[in-house]
Design an enzyme around this catalytic site. Structure first.
Site: not given
Length: 177
Positions: A35-37, A78, A133
């Site tokens: 969910v980092s993006m 990223k 995120n």
């Protein structure tokens, strides 16, 4: 087999050949694993990425790149927020590049109230990358700038699911000068 059926088989064979050729030489589908993006890309989204690594001179702030994580070697996506010789810092949750705040509609600054990062000058042949995120991303704040030799591709577009989230290049692609 009728002539019409043979034509259909031939067309399908050509299309299959084109798909195989494109996939083996130009692009590769990648499933997002974290969910980092968010909100740009969610877990389980599928994006098409280039098969060839980008040159650092071809990258712009806002591009999404694929690379092997320096932390665990996994394929990672990223956003490029700093290119060579940029000075990058996060002050009160807001990204600053070369002394100017960057408008990032794809990142929620309120997730990092009062957050401060060290000031980094991006070395030649490196890029500074962040997840959208910011509160849930391991990125250049943790492992430093990523070398261009570690880049494996660039995200071209999200192919699944179709929808209305911010496209990968974001609305403020160029950022500060």
């Amino acid at each position: 087999m009728t002539a019409r059926a043979r034509r259909r088989v031939a067309v399908l064979a050509v299309l299959a050949g084109v798909v195989v050729l494109v996939r083996t030489t130009l692009v590769v589908p990648v499933r997002i694993e974290s969910v980092s993006m968010l909100p740009t890309l969610a877990a389980e989204d599928v994006v098409l990425t280039t098969r060839t690594p980008p040159r650092v001179t071809d990258l712009d702030r806002g591009d999404l790149v694929v690379f092997r994580s320096p932390e665990d070697g996994r394929r990672t996506i990223k956003r490029v927020v700093g290119v060579p010789l940029d000075v990058v810092v996060i002050l009160d949750g807001l990204l600053h590049v070369n002394g100017r705040p960057v408008v990032e509609p794809y990142a929620d600054a309120s997730l990092l109230p009062g957050y401060y990062s060290r000031t980094v000058t991006v070395p030649d042949e490196h890029v500074f990358v962040l997840g959208d995120n910011r509160g849930n991303s391991v990125d250049s704040r943790d492992y430093g700038p990523v070398g261009v030799d570690d880049l494996t591709g660039r995200v071209l577009l999200r192919v699944w699911p179709p929808g209305t989230r911010t496209p990968p290049d974001g609305p403020d692609r160029d950022g500060p000068g």
